[in-house]
Scaffold this active site. Structure first.
Site: not given
Length: 650
Positions: A287, A327, A459, A510-511
């Protein structure tokens, strides 16, 4: 006329609109101050921010008060000042003030996270109330927050009372004919304003911050809700279909592939002369792991000692870019190997089952396929997507929908296997332990396995088990450091497993942690790390060619010597004919970066072209050649058409 308006039943309406505009002005000023260190603002730009912002704010205030406008028109004169009138008025005002103050607070926190007014992410968050409410509760003192909002509502009531607004609002003396004139004008403007005004009206500057500050949060929210999925063919520039597929097929053709004869398809057979090696594959999708968190890419905070060490001894993609900022967009790229298409990710769209995913290629080779997620996989439609594309599911499962099609192949991570969890899910260590249990089971059943693992610890609220690392909780840096620690623990544990020597581990983001920058699509905010661990004849090797997330598996399959059927847009970066390029997107803007040429496609058939200087992350508006622009259109146009017309189906 104005004096009579302010001294009548319309007094409260007038002060509500005025108050909303004033507080919005203060909010806009605060966000502007917060952004001064991020970009430069010109005097004309600042004037435009406030002038255009005033129009958006007035529109929102009118829309919020539309029901009260109608109420003031229809309420008989004899009921003015009655108990009914007072209860209705106070109730409406309390609700509107609470919504406004809550939205202002939400805008501040959303800006801190995304440096943007509300967008489609906010729309998604409203849908997933469990995660969002718990996330807010863990990140902020929710009872204190609500208490402060209620105090602000009481303070507003106090001010209105001191100014005599209620006294005037409950005063008789406004006949129906005059009300028709006043309310008629107000309602007409209220109806016409959102029809004539669009969020895109604010997107006129190359300075993204300027555009965002000119907007209004509530207006942006409903604009995002309305435009959450866009039809490429209706809103974006097109070229003839045959030309589009011809350009894409030409790029995908190489000496190792045989393309289908069908002109509007990209299906092809990719052959390898090497002996195929078929290891287990575990992909850890981390993440929000920006490349600039790693010391390997220049970070001096020592956040990722494990990843930095792995990068020194394994295969590293040094110039890989994520396709999006969510995501589900990363999942789309890593599972489908396709450029982003406007609106929602394919992971969240209807008719996304039985696609020619990366998992389908593994299935053809006899692998089991499992999607592991530390949270509840109903979020963002993850379980539905992976389940309907042949994956088994292992997730936290705090919300189990028995009617869903994937539940027969779903395992829950139960309380006894959890040492820590927050609103978004279990800590990464607990997730990796579940991966180990599942891998053991597959190995014992004699099956090679492919695991798609999605972490959650990096996150907000950025919390994790105590006494694991020497960094405080509640901030991004601590979360990154903990995730790195958890990956190190995972690798140490599996080294003793009988299946480890025959297992490749991929670590990819994911990013990035933030997509906000001075440009609407800030290329540097898409740069992600990708490390491939435990390949045969393991040695340090870098792949420096610019590439995309979608190129990961075609490159890996080449390294492993696989011959397979491909319906992927991704390419083998090691192939001699490979031409470096990357695909980047938001939910509306689609970018194609080829060398230093950057093409950005937007709604209303908008095309912007730039020269991109990576060293200083500058985009200079430049006219590019027709071939580059057509190539950009071709990729996005064909990707959208193939999905919508079933061309990605098995």
């Amino acid at each position: 006329m104005l004096k009579q308006f302010l001294n009548s039943r319309y007094a409260l309406l007038a002060y509500f609109i005025l108050g909303f505009v004033c507080v919005s002005f203060l909010l806009r000023t605060g966000l502007l101050m917060f952004s001064l260190e991020k970009t430069k603002f010109s005097v004309p730009g600042i004037l435009r921010i406030y002038a255009q912002g005033l129009i958006f704010d007035l529109t929102v205030a009118l829309l919020l008060s539309a029901t009260y406008q109608l109420y003031l028109l229809l309420l008989p004169e004899k009921l003015i000042g009655s108990v009914f009138n007072k209860v209705a008025t106070y109730s409406w005002l309390t609700l509107m003030l609470f919504i406004c103050f809550l939205s202002f607070f939400a805008e501040v926190t959303f800006w801190q996270e995304f440096e943007s007014r509300f967008n489609f992410i906010a729309v998604d968050y409203l849908i997933y109330t469990y995660e969002v409410i718990n996330n807010i509760n863990e990140s902020y003192p929710l009872p204190i927050l609500i208490g402060c909002i209620l105090l602000l509502v009481l303070f507003a009531f106090f001010l209105l009372k001191r100014l005599g607004v209620f006294q005037r609002a409950f005063k008789k003396g406004m006949p129906f004919k005059k009300r028709i004139a006043i309310s008629g004008i107000l309602l007409i403007v209220t109806i016409l304003a959102p029809l004539l005004l669009s969020n895109s009206n604010a997107d006129i500057s190359e300075n993204r911050y300027e555009n965002e500050l000119a907007k209004a949060g509530i207006f942006s929210f409903f604009s995002a809700f309305k435009n959450n999925e866009l039809n490429y063919n209706d809103f974006y520039s097109l070229i003839p279909d045959k030309l589009a597929f011809q350009l894409v097929r030409s790029d995908l053709k190489n000496p190792e592939s045989t393309l289908s004869d069908q002109w509007n398809a990209i299906k092809r057979t990719i052959k390898s002369p090497a002996t195929a090696y078929k290891p287990n594959v575990i992909m850890i999708t981390v993440e929000s792991l920006s490349a600039d968190f790693l010391g390997y890419f220049g970070n001096q905070q020592h956040l990722t000692p494990v990843l930095d060490s792995l990068a020194q001894t394994n295969l590293v993609f040094t110039n890989m870019y994520a396709t999006g900022t969510r995501t589900v967009r990363g999942m789309e790229a890593l599972s489908l190997s396709i450029p982003p298409t406007p609106g929602s990710s394919i992971v969240r769209r209807p008719n996304n089952d039985k696609l020619t995913t990366i998992g389908h290629i593994f299935e053809q080779e006899g692998y089991t396929r499992t999607f592991y997620y530390g949270g509840d996989g109903y979020f963002d439609n993850m379980n539905e997507y992976f389940g309907k594309n042949g994956f088994d599911i292992t997730d936290r499962g705090r919300k189990l929908n028995l009617g869903d099609s994937y539940t027969t192949h779903r395992k829950l991570i139960t309380d006894k296997d959890i040492q820590f969890e927050n609103a978004w899910g279990i800590c990464d260590e607990d997730l990796f332990n579940a991966v180990i249990r599942g891998s053991d089971e597959s190995f014992n059943n004699g099956k090679p396995f492919y695991n798609f693992v999605m972490t959650t610890s990096n996150h907000r609220p950025f919390t994790f088990p105590a006494n694991k690392i020497n960094m405080p909780q509640g901030n991004r840096e601590g979360a990154v450091r903990y995730t790195d620690y958890a990956i190190g623990q995972f690798l140490n544990q599996i080294k003793s497993k009988p299946w480890y020597k025959n297992t490749v581990i991929i670590i990819v983001a994911d990013h990035c942690a933030s997509s906000a920058g001075k440009n609407e699509i800030d290329v540097s905010k898409y740069h992600i790390p990708c490390i491939v661990v435990n390949l045969p004849d393991q040695q340090h090797k870098t792949i420096d060619s610019m590439c995309s997330q979608i190129d990961l598996y075609p490159t890996l399959f080449n390294i492993l010597g696989w011959t397979y059927q491909s319906n992927l847009y991704g390419q083998d970066v090691l192939e001699k004919t490979y031409k470096p390029r990357a695909f980047l997107g938001t939910y509306q803007k689609l970018a194609y970066l080829s060398g230093d040429s950057l093409v950005i496609l937007g709604p209303q058939q908008q095309i912007e072209t730039f020269k991109y200087n990576k060293s200083d992350n500058e985009q200079t508006a430049t006219k590019l050649n027709k071939e580059t622009v057509e190539k950009a259109i071709a990729y996005y146009q064909t990707a959208y058409d193939l999905f919508k017309q079933g061309g990605l189906k098995q």
